[in-house]
Design a protein around this motif. Structure first.
Motif, short mmCIF file in Angstrom:
data_model
loop_
_atom_site.label_atom_id
_atom_site.label_comp_id
_atom_site.label_asym_id
_atom_site.label_seq_id
_atom_site.Cartn_x
_atom_site.Cartn_y
_atom_site.Cartn_z
N ILE A 154 0.84 -1.19 0.00
CA ILE A 154 0.00 0.00 0.00
C ILE A 154 0.88 1.25 0.00
O ILE A 154 1.94 1.28 0.65
CB ILE A 154 -0.93 0.01 1.23
CG1 ILE A 154 -1.85 -1.22 1.21
CG2 ILE A 154 -1.78 1.27 1.27
CD1 ILE A 154 -2.70 -1.35 2.46
N LYS A 163 5.71 0.35 -4.96
CA LYS A 163 4.98 -0.93 -4.91
C LYS A 163 5.28 -1.80 -6.14
O LYS A 163 5.65 -2.97 -6.02
CB LYS A 163 3.48 -0.64 -4.81
CG LYS A 163 3.09 0.27 -3.66
CD LYS A 163 1.60 0.47 -3.58
CE LYS A 163 1.02 1.15 -4.82
NZ LYS A 163 1.52 2.52 -5.03
N HIS A 191 -5.35 0.02 -4.68
CA HIS A 191 -5.73 1.31 -4.12
C HIS A 191 -7.10 1.23 -3.46
O HIS A 191 -7.43 2.02 -2.59
CB HIS A 191 -5.72 2.38 -5.22
CG HIS A 191 -4.33 2.74 -5.67
ND1 HIS A 191 -4.03 3.05 -6.96
CD2 HIS A 191 -3.16 2.81 -4.98
CE1 HIS A 191 -2.73 3.30 -7.07
NE2 HIS A 191 -2.19 3.16 -5.87
N LEU A 217 -9.02 -0.30 -0.87
CA LEU A 217 -8.63 -1.04 0.33
C LEU A 217 -9.57 -2.19 0.65
O LEU A 217 -9.20 -3.11 1.37
CB LEU A 217 -8.54 -0.07 1.52
CG LEU A 217 -7.46 1.03 1.36
CD1 LEU A 217 -7.43 1.90 2.60
CD2 LEU A 217 -6.09 0.41 1.12
N VAL A 231 3.22 -0.85 4.18
CA VAL A 231 2.89 0.51 3.77
C VAL A 231 4.19 1.21 3.35
O VAL A 231 5.15 1.25 4.13
CB VAL A 231 2.20 1.29 4.90
CG1 VAL A 231 1.82 2.69 4.40
CG2 VAL A 231 0.97 0.54 5.40
#
Length: 598
Positions: free
Chosen positions: A396, A403, A557, A559, A570
């Protein structure tokens, strides 16, 4: 109307560099290297090539015998008036030219085979090499420009090998033999004939100084134009959506004018060569005829010798003319070949290693990475995490957080610049890329489909999958329903851009491809980003089933698509700012918890 209106489109500096002095030996070394590489590819056909050269020698000798016989016929049967054996000499002359024609035909026939096989090997090597190059290579080059090297440059090499090789070798042999016979007949007339050689040499030198670099500019301009055309065609939707047709036309006109300018000057300068050679050819013939006539008048040589000499004088300049003409062709081919070999000389991706059967345990230990050497801010900086086999992990972070880069490092598409990546405690460098990737499956944000049937596109995940496996994978991915509604169902052939189906349907096929691969490690990069909410629910359930007992990395994106993952990482600006089991991070109400509460 201006006739010479092309010069402003190519800079004076470039024209000056094309005609000015170069570093001593630089050009010759490049030519020598490129020629050596070409002959390395020809080497496997040595026997056929030697046969071609033998036939060229035969035809060159026969080309010299014919005029000699004609001259002796004139001396014996015209000047001396003896006609008793004329028919035998004529039969012999016919036989000589028949053999000459046969040798010429077979040498061309064999050389075409040699040339095509050589180009076939070079083209195959180039195409194979494309798959061995790292992604960094393709990131820095336009695809159309690479296509130009694989098509236009290869075709230039092919046409040159077909014609120029025989022509150059034949011209050298003919020139050598002609000078030898001319010296035997009349050294004085031979010296007169050779007067044109210095003029020819300096004329050629003046021209080739300008053509050699111009041909390189021309091949480069073709590559740039092809790159723009390829980009324009593949990006038609974006061009039309933003009404940028006029801008693309402007860029095309600019590059097209550049190609026209470089092509104009390269062909203009190279066009001087045949004109110069024809002029010198006529001058040489006139001088030989005039001086030879004076020698014959005073009894120094016979009429037959004059006939032989005038024919040889023409034959002397013809191979020089052919060499001059072929020189431009060879220059163009060498420029193209050099561009091809520059790619073949690019360092291959490191694919060495052993086959390792993975369980799915993955560990990053202080891994760093940057796309551009010397970048002020690395894309990843000291990233460390450990994912056990069978766990699902969500990556995330904001756009540019790193990512997708982690995904690319996992697959070995890019090589880390620091740290260690371990699979089952085995360094990634020790695992062969083929072994690593065949145990992974990918569902990317922008699915790529090939111009083949839907069935074959799904089967691309595992080529030995049966039709039943393909259909079962499509059902799990919720793609079966829409496939059944297509005219040819699973045999529907998609276009190169897959325009017959929607973006969401393309993604469903990409997910079905991952199902059929049955991987140990699953990589999902925004896998449901192009799918509507209702379809997403069905896909999410299928993905959850697919991720069972598999190590899964998920970029999302939305969640809600990672609500059941085991582990969360993260990222921010290439660094991990929070990681741990999903439930634990929720309880801590840190960055991840705040994201969910927004």
């Amino acid at each position: 109307m201006k006739i010479f209106n092309y010069e402003p489109l190519i800079t004076k500096e470039q024209l000056k560099s094309a005609s000015g002095k170069k570093k001593k030996g630089a050009r010759a070394e490049n030519w020598t290297y490129t020629l050596k590489r070409i002959f390395d590819f020809i080497a496997e056909q040595k026997s056929r090539l030697f046969l071609v050269l033998f036939l060229v020698m035969i035809s060159s000798v026969l080309a010299l015998v014919g005029p000699f016989i004609i001259g002796r016929l004139l001396d014996r049967f015209v000047a001396e008036g003896v006609f008793s054996t004329l028919d035998y000499w004529l039969y012999g002359l016919v036989f000589v030219y028949f053999l000459y024609g046969a040798a010429s035909y077979f040498q061309n026939y064999l050389m075409v085979g040699v040339a095509q096989q050589t180009v076939f090997r070079i083209r195959t090597s180039l195409y194979t090499h494309f798959f061995k190059l790292p992604l960094r290579f393709f990131d820095k080059r336009k695809h159309g420009e690479l296509m130009s090297r694989a098509t236009n440059d290869m075709e230039t090499i092919s046409s040159t090998l077909n014609s120029a090789f025989i022509q150059v070798f034949s011209s050298i042999l003919t020139l050598t033999g002609t000078i030898g016979v001319m010296l035997f007949l009349s050294p004085a007339l031979t010296l007169i004939t050779l007067i044109i050689v210095p003029i020819m040499f300096y004329g050629m030198r003046w021209i080739t100084k300008r053509t050699s670099l111009l041909f390189k500019h021309q091949q480069a301009a073709i590559g740039e134009l092809n790159g723009l055309i390829e980009e324009s065609i593949t990006g038609q939707h974006v061009v039309k959506a933003f009404s940028q047709e006029s801008e693309m036309l402007r860029q095309f006109e600019e590059k097209n004018k550049r190609l026209r300018a470089v092509g104009f000057w390269s062909l203009t300068y190279s066009g001087f060569i045949p004109k110069l050679m024809n002029t010198l050819n006529g001058l040489s013939f006139a001088i030989v005829a005039f001086v030879g006539g004076l020698f014959a008048y005073y009894g120094h040589i016979s009429i037959g010798t004059i006939v032989i000499f005038t024919e040889y004088a023409r034959q002397f300049t013809r191979p020089l003319n052919d060499l001059a003409n072929q020189f431009n062709t060879v220059l163009s081919a060498l420029a193209g070949a050099e561009r091809v070999f520059l790619i073949l000389d690019e360092k291959e991706d490191n694919i060495a290693g052993e086959h390792v059967s993975l369980s799915g345990d993955v560990k990053f230990d202080n891994v760093s990475f940057q796309y551009e050497a010397g970048a002020k801010t690395p894309t990843l900086s000291n990233v460390s995490f450990h994912i056990e086999a069978g766990q699902s992990v969500a990556l995330i972070g904001q756009t540019g957080a790193g990512k997708t880069t982690i995904m690319q490092l996992l697959t070995g598409l890019y090589e880390k610049t620091g740290g260690t990546i371990l699979f089952d405690n085995v360094p990634i460098e020790s695992i062969s890329k083929a072994s690593l990737r065949e145990q992974m499956a990918f569902v990317l944000q922008d699915p790529f489909l090939f111009e083949m049937s839907i069935k074959e596109n799904i089967r691309y995940g595992r080529l030995d999958a049966t039709d039943e496996d393909v259909m079962e994978a499509a059902k799990k991915a919720n793609a079966h329903t829409f496939i059944e509604k297509l005219p040819d169902q699973y045999d529907t052939v998609l276009s190169s851009d897959g325009s017959q189906i929607s973006q969401g349907q393309k993604q469903l096929l990409s997910i079905a491809r991952a199902f059929v691969a049955d991987p140990k490690i699953l990589l999902l990069d925004e896998a449901t980003s192009s799918i509507d909410t209702i379809t997403e629910l069905h896909i999410q359930a299928a993905l959850e089933k697919l991720m069972e007992n598999r190590t899964s990395f998920i970029i999302a994106h939305r969640l809600n698509t990672i609500r059941k993952v085991d582990f969360v990482i993260v990222l921010n600006e290439g660094k991990i700012i929070e990681q741990g089991p999903r439930q634990k991070l929720l309880e801590q109400q840190g960055v991840f918890g705040q994201m969910l509460n927004v």
